[in-house]
Scaffold this active site. Structure first.
Site, PDB file in Angstrom:
ATOM      1  N   CYS A 114       0.838  -1.200   0.000  1.00  0.00           N
ATOM      2  CA  CYS A 114       0.000   0.000   0.000  1.00  0.00           C
ATOM      3  C   CYS A 114       0.877   1.256   0.000  1.00  0.00           C
ATOM      4  O   CYS A 114       1.546   1.521  -0.987  1.00  0.00           O
ATOM      5  CB  CYS A 114      -0.976  -0.024   1.182  1.00  0.00           C
ATOM      6  SG  CYS A 114      -2.327   1.167   1.002  1.00  0.00           S
ATOM      7  N   HIS A 217      -3.608  -5.304   0.474  1.00  0.00           N
ATOM      8  CA  HIS A 217      -3.153  -5.620   1.837  1.00  0.00           C
ATOM      9  C   HIS A 217      -3.183  -7.126   2.101  1.00  0.00           C
ATOM     10  O   HIS A 217      -4.100  -7.631   2.766  1.00  0.00           O
ATOM     11  CB  HIS A 217      -4.034  -4.904   2.864  1.00  0.00           C
ATOM     12  CG  HIS A 217      -3.816  -3.438   2.952  1.00  0.00           C
ATOM     13  ND1 HIS A 217      -2.887  -2.868   3.799  1.00  0.00           N
ATOM     14  CD2 HIS A 217      -4.385  -2.416   2.272  1.00  0.00           C
ATOM     15  CE1 HIS A 217      -2.912  -1.557   3.661  1.00  0.00           C
ATOM     16  NE2 HIS A 217      -3.807  -1.249   2.732  1.00  0.00           N
ATOM     17  N   GLU A 219      -1.552  -8.750   4.182  1.00  0.00           N
ATOM     18  CA  GLU A 219      -1.435  -9.031   5.618  1.00  0.00           C
ATOM     19  C   GLU A 219      -2.805  -9.121   6.290  1.00  0.00           C
ATOM     20  O   GLU A 219      -2.943  -9.778   7.331  1.00  0.00           O
ATOM     21  CB  GLU A 219      -0.562  -7.973   6.309  1.00  0.00           C
ATOM     22  CG  GLU A 219      -1.230  -6.665   6.672  1.00  0.00           C
ATOM     23  CD  GLU A 219      -1.410  -5.710   5.500  1.00  0.00           C
ATOM     24  OE1 GLU A 219      -1.895  -4.581   5.716  1.00  0.00           O
ATOM     25  OE2 GLU A 219      -1.064  -6.079   4.349  1.00  0.00           O
TER      26      GLU A 219
END
Length: 239
Positions: A114, A217, A219
């Site tokens: 990001c 994202h 994660e």
């Protein structure tokens, strides 16, 4: 020895009404830490520090990971601040740009997520759109209130790219950003795009190390989506 993954930290504060004191914290999202632990790497959080220490920080690690966060000060890509620019953290900008420069000197791989992809692009001379209102893009790139565990739009992955080694040619990702890569830095290749043309990933091996950035994202969903966990596995096993 496990591969040492240096994740740049962020800062926040909280006010305790009971003792009327403000506490300051250095942190990184736990999902980054857990993703690399599952990949059998050794995550190390690098707090925002002083430029003079970047040589020592980069010597400590094998891979530098730049996470999400505030907007990047547009002075670093020679623009004035637009009224729609969000919060900036100049000390973090300065520190991350110095870390990137030093990682290249030491031949260490760099990964951006990001904001991390955006700061990589800026570090090598690229520019950003300061807000989605300045772009031609039509998808909803801030998917709130939908959880980031849930993917919301497709990206197309370029063949023979680094990402194509563990992702299919069309892949659905989550999305939470209002800034975008505009002019791509020299010696970088766009390796993923959204259906509205937004740049979703960039890569380069020109500088002697591997540099890759993604706009989504992984994660946030790697604990439920095995392909997002592969992002972390690949970093630990191949970078």
């Amino acid at each position: 020895m496990k591969k040492r993954i240096g994740i740049i930290g962020n800062e926040r504060s909280t006010y305790d009404k009971k003792d009327q004191h403000t506490y300051y914290f250095s942190y990184t999202p736990r999902d980054f830490v857990q993703g690399f632990i599952r990949a059998e790497g050794l995550p190390i959080i690098l707090p925002v520090g002083v430029v003079e220490d970047t040589v020592d920080y980069i010597q400590l690690i094998d891979v530098l990971v730049l996470a999400g966060g505030q907007d990047i000060d547009p002075k670093y890509f020679h623009q004035q601040r637009h009224p729609r620019l969000g919060e900036v953290f100049e000390a973090r900008d300065e520190f991350e740009l110095a870390l990137i420069k030093e990682a290249v000197k030491q031949g260490k791989s760099i990964v951006g997520v990001c904001r991390g992809m955006q700061v990589i692009n800026v570090a090598f001379g690229g520019t950003l759109y300061q807000d989605v209102s300045l772009t031609p893009y039509t998808l909803k790139h801030v998917q709130s209130p939908i959880s980031l565990e849930q993917p919301t739009h497709d990206v197309t992955i370029k063949q023979r790219s680094l990402l194509s080694q563990f992702l299919p040619s069309t892949y659905k990702v989550n999305s939470y950003h209002h800034q975008f890569v505009d002019k791509v830095a020299n010696h970088f290749e766009v390796t993923a795009t959204a259906s509205d043309g937004a740049i979703e990933a960039i890569e380069s091996k020109f500088f002697g190390n591997t540099i890759v950035g993604v706009q989504w994202h992984p994660e946030q969903s790697c604990h439920t989506n095995p392909l997002d966990q592969e992002f972390f596995n690949y970093i630990v096993q191949h970078l």
